[in-house]
Design a protein around this motif. Structure first.
Motif, PDB file in Angstrom:
ATOM      1  N   TRP A 231       4.011  33.102  13.008  1.00 18.86           N
ATOM      2  CA  TRP A 231       4.389  33.741  14.277  1.00 18.86           C
ATOM      3  C   TRP A 231       3.184  34.374  14.964  1.00 18.86           C
ATOM      4  CZ3 TRP A 231       4.127  39.213  14.888  1.00 18.86           C
ATOM      5  CH2 TRP A 231       4.474  39.643  16.171  1.00 18.86           C
ATOM      6  N   SER A 232       2.380  35.147  14.196  1.00 18.31           N
ATOM      7  CA  SER A 232       1.284  35.884  14.832  1.00 18.31           C
ATOM      8  C   SER A 232       0.199  34.955  15.374  1.00 18.31           C
ATOM      9  CB  SER A 232       0.671  36.892  13.844  1.00 18.31           C
ATOM     10  OG  SER A 232       0.046  36.225  12.768  1.00 18.31           O
ATOM     11  N   SER A 233       0.068  33.753  14.802  1.00 20.17           N
ATOM     12  CA  SER A 233      -0.962  32.837  15.295  1.00 20.17           C
ATOM     13  C   SER A 233      -0.481  31.984  16.472  1.00 20.17           C
ATOM     14  CB  SER A 233      -1.449  31.929  14.166  1.00 20.17           C
ATOM     15  OG  SER A 233      -0.431  31.048  13.775  1.00 20.17           O
ATOM     16  N   LEU A 234       0.828  31.762  16.590  1.00 18.90           N
ATOM     17  CA  LEU A 234       1.353  30.898  17.657  1.00 18.90           C
ATOM     18  C   LEU A 234       1.878  31.672  18.860  1.00 18.90           C
ATOM     19  CD1 LEU A 234       3.294  28.194  15.568  1.00 18.90           C
ATOM     20  CD2 LEU A 234       0.936  28.129  16.400  1.00 18.90           C
ATOM     21  N   ALA A 242       7.634  37.739  23.747  1.00 24.97           N
ATOM     22  CA  ALA A 242       9.053  38.116  23.815  1.00 24.97           C
ATOM     23  C   ALA A 242       9.868  36.851  24.082  1.00 24.97           C
ATOM     24  CB  ALA A 242       9.282  39.139  24.927  1.00 24.97           C
ATOM     25  N   SER A 243      10.307  36.189  23.011  1.00 23.05           N
ATOM     26  CA  SER A 243      11.036  34.930  23.160  1.00 23.05           C
ATOM     27  C   SER A 243      11.962  34.719  21.969  1.00 23.05           C
ATOM     28  CB  SER A 243      10.063  33.755  23.262  1.00 23.05           C
ATOM     29  OG  SER A 243       9.365  33.603  22.034  1.00 23.05           O
ATOM     30  N   GLY A 244      12.784  33.679  22.052  1.00 24.42           N
ATOM     31  CA  GLY A 244      13.687  33.357  20.951  1.00 24.42           C
ATOM     32  C   GLY A 244      12.931  32.984  19.684  1.00 24.42           C
ATOM     33  N   TRP A 245      11.795  32.270  19.841  1.00 29.23           N
ATOM     34  CA  TRP A 245      10.983  31.904  18.679  1.00 29.23           C
ATOM     35  C   TRP A 245      10.446  33.134  17.962  1.00 29.23           C
ATOM     36  CZ3 TRP A 245      10.867  27.754  15.926  1.00 29.23           C
ATOM     37  CH2 TRP A 245      11.176  26.504  16.491  1.00 29.23           C
ATOM     38  N   THR A 246      10.023  34.135  18.757  1.00 28.83           N
ATOM     39  CA  THR A 246       9.538  35.385  18.158  1.00 28.83           C
ATOM     40  C   THR A 246      10.649  36.056  17.355  1.00 28.83           C
ATOM     41  OG1 THR A 246       7.806  35.829  19.780  1.00 28.83           O
ATOM     42  CG2 THR A 246       8.765  37.738  18.689  1.00 28.83           C
ATOM     43  N   ALA A 247      11.839  36.135  17.948  1.00 28.90           N
ATOM     44  CA  ALA A 247      12.974  36.768  17.265  1.00 28.90           C
ATOM     45  C   ALA A 247      13.296  36.012  15.968  1.00 28.90           C
ATOM     46  CB  ALA A 247      14.197  36.784  18.174  1.00 28.90           C
ATOM     47  N   LEU A 248      13.262  34.661  16.032  1.00 29.87           N
ATOM     48  CA  LEU A 248      13.598  33.839  14.861  1.00 29.87           C
ATOM     49  C   LEU A 248      12.566  34.016  13.743  1.00 29.87           C
ATOM     50  CD1 LEU A 248      15.384  31.605  13.595  1.00 29.87           C
ATOM     51  CD2 LEU A 248      13.850  29.930  14.663  1.00 29.87           C
ATOM     52  N   LEU A 249      11.274  33.913  14.087  1.00 27.46           N
ATOM     53  CA  LEU A 249      10.222  33.962  13.067  1.00 27.46           C
ATOM     54  C   LEU A 249      10.049  35.369  12.491  1.00 27.46           C
ATOM     55  CD1 LEU A 249       7.573  31.598  14.719  1.00 27.46           C
ATOM     56  CD2 LEU A 249       8.941  31.139  12.678  1.00 27.46           C
ATOM     57  N   VAL A 250      10.039  36.379  13.364  1.00 31.93           N
ATOM     58  CA  VAL A 250       9.884  37.757  12.873  1.00 31.93           C
ATOM     59  C   VAL A 250      11.113  38.169  12.064  1.00 31.93           C
ATOM     60  CG1 VAL A 250       9.662  40.176  13.551  1.00 31.93           C
ATOM     61  CG2 VAL A 250       8.319  38.449  14.716  1.00 31.93           C
ATOM     62  N   GLY A 251      12.293  37.879  12.603  1.00 29.27           N
ATOM     63  CA  GLY A 251      13.527  38.219  11.891  1.00 29.27           C
ATOM     64  C   GLY A 251      13.614  37.508  10.554  1.00 29.27           C
TER      65      GLY A 251
END
Length: 526
Positions: A231-234, A242-251
């Motif tokens: 997540w932190s690299s992409l 602030a996106s759905g991918w961020t929520a998915l990967l961080v969560g």
């Protein structure tokens, strides 16, 4: 469930204190192994811009060639540390060097960046074993009161490996009949020499314990850390922060780590014993190690790219330019180790190291495409002096304050979190660098001239003079901003080490302490 048995041998096995000569003989293979691990990470530094250009990689790939090894090393360090408390340390070190040889051979013959990334993972697993086990073996043989002297010798090996690495890498890249592939292959003979030396000189006492490795915990920790690093690299380049991918990967990453904590709290032989964090010194040194990792790895790993891309230096010249930081680290770690052994006081070096490191990060936050070599050298030397006083002494403080049975766990926990901080730092700051390079280039040259937002590392020789100057300015500005982002982490490390309580250094080696603890436990049962 199996039983690990190692036949006793040598002075260490008899319960008598090893002489200085015996210790140095036993450490010879370790020193060569550490030299190899250091060489692997430094020899490639000045070759990366050329490797990326030859294999048509992007700025994100540049980051991941570094991050993939750090991630593999980080994720496996706790496992190596746990196995060191249960199995033959000598066999484990030789196994880690064997994996390192395999990874180096694959990297040396890689046809593309995908295979190169896989080989870096294999190298990282091997380097994780060397990093964790070298310190654990030292602590098993040598009392904390005497460790400073030998840590100084390891500091010298670290310095030589770090000095030689960029220089060797630069010369290999600039030599047409060798090339960058030899940056990976050159470590193979050193690894084989280390394996042979360890077989001949390293003798440790018998270990006879019922063992159970917590594989589920290891998988959960690795998966959780990997998800957060991806997540932190992409984030910011492949998708918005602030996106759905961020929520998915961080969560997902946090859920995996929470599950890992749940498993570790209930298993008989946890990879990371949570009870170890009840020790205030271990907790504070762990937090400081994370912050040092973020600041040090996150900022410095891109300096070589700055030397070549922003200042226009050759790989060999870039290797020479890294000398001041290495010399600062070498001198400060060696001198601090000798003084700690002589006087038995260590906290002042942690505080001074964190303060000096913070100043070094702030000074490097002022660089640009026109910074003089003299100013750069001074700034880097300051950073090196600070890091040299911190790294080994954080481990010493923790090892001094835990029971002998937890030496392996405490050492690997610190190494794990420092490497994790480094991996997060490289990953996140690499993403920031890529985004800033793209946005600044677009701002100065327009989206079409900037490659439509591409983060591909430019081939400077192919750029016209006016564009070249702008690209150099962009990389200079973006690199200085990275150090300014890293400086607060160094300052936080200073605040944390202020709260570590100084305790007298133990005069018994790890093996002697373990024998006393077991004798006391046996007496208490009768």
């Amino acid at each position: 469930m199996t039983t690990a048995t190692v036949p006793p041998a040598g002075a260490a096995g008899t319960g008598t204190r090893m002489s200085r000569r015996e210790v140095l003989q036993a450490l010879s293979g370790l020193m060569v192994g550490m030299f190899v691990a250091i060489l692997a990470s430094t020899v490639v530094a000045n070759a990366l811009p050329r490797i990326i250009a030859d294999l048509n990689g992007s700025q994100t790939v540049y980051t991941w060639i570094v991050t993939s090894e750090l991630l593999a090393m980080t994720a496996t360090v706790p496992l190596w540390g746990k196995m060191a408390d249960l199995y033959s340390k000598k066999l484990l070190i030789q196994l880690s060097l064997g994996l390192f040889v395999a990874g180096s051979l694959v990297a040396g013959f890689t046809p593309n960046v995908e295979v190169l990334l896989l080989s870096r993972v294999i190298q990282g697993i091997g380097a994780g074993g060397m990093t964790a086990l070298a310190t654990i073996v030292m602590a098993a043989m040598i009392p904390p009161r005497e460790l400073g002297r030998y840590a100084g010798i390891f500091g010298a090996v670290f310095g030589v490996g770090t000095i030689a690495g960029p220089l060797i890498g630069g010369v290999l890249v600039d030599t047409s009949w060798l090339g960058w592939r030899w940056c990976f292959l050159i470590g193979v003979p050193f690894s084989l020499i280390s394996i042979a030396l360890l077989q001949k000189t390293l003798h440790l006492p018998a270990v006879r314990r019922k063992v159970r490795i917590d594989w589920l915990g290891a998988v959960l920790i690795t998966a959780g850390v990997s998800t957060l690093l991806i997540w932190s690299s992409l984030a910011g380049s492949k998708f918005d922060w602030a996106s759905g991918w961020t929520a998915l990967l961080v969560g997902g990453g946090l859920a995996l780590l929470a599950l890992a904590v749940f498993v570790e709290a209930r298993t008989e032989e946890p990879i990371i014993p949570l009870g170890i964090f009840r020790n205030r010194t271990v907790t504070l040194t762990t937090v400081a190690s994370v912050l040092v990792g973020v600041a040090m790895f996150g900022g410095t790993v891109f300096l070589s790219q700055y030397f070549q891309t922003s200042l226009g230096k050759s790989p060999t010249a870039a290797g020479l330019m890294s000398l001041p930081m290495v010399l600062g680290l070498l001198v400060s770690s060696t001198v601090a180790g000798q003084l700690i052994t002589k006087y038995g006081r260590w906290k002042m070096f942690l505080v001074a190291g964190a303060a000096v490191m913070t100043v070094g990060m702030l000074l490097l936050g002022t660089i640009d495409a026109n910074t003089s070599v003299l100013a750069l050298s001074v700034y880097m030397a300051v950073l090196g002096v600070g890091v040299g006083m911190l790294l080994q002494n954080l481990v010493l403080a923790a090892q001094n304050d835990v029971p002998a049975s937890e030496l392996g766990a405490a050492t690997s926990v610190l190494t794990f979190f420092r490497s994790m901080g480094g991996a997060v730092g490289v990953s996140a700051l690499g993403a920031v660098l890529a985004n800033r390079v793209t946005s600044l280039t677009t701002e100065k040259l327009g989206p079409l001239a900037a490659g439509g937002g591409s983060t591909e590392v430019p081939d400077l020789s192919a750029l016209p003079e006016p564009v070249l100057r702008i690209v150099q300015e962009v990389y200079g500005t973006a690199t200085s901003e990275m150090f300014l982002i890293g400086a607060p982490f160094a300052l936080l490390a200073l605040i944390v080490v202020l709260f570590i309580k100084e305790k007298p250094l133990n005069t018994l080696s790890g093996d002697e302490r373990r024998a006393r603890e077991e004798a006391a436990a046996a007496a208490g049962m009768h």
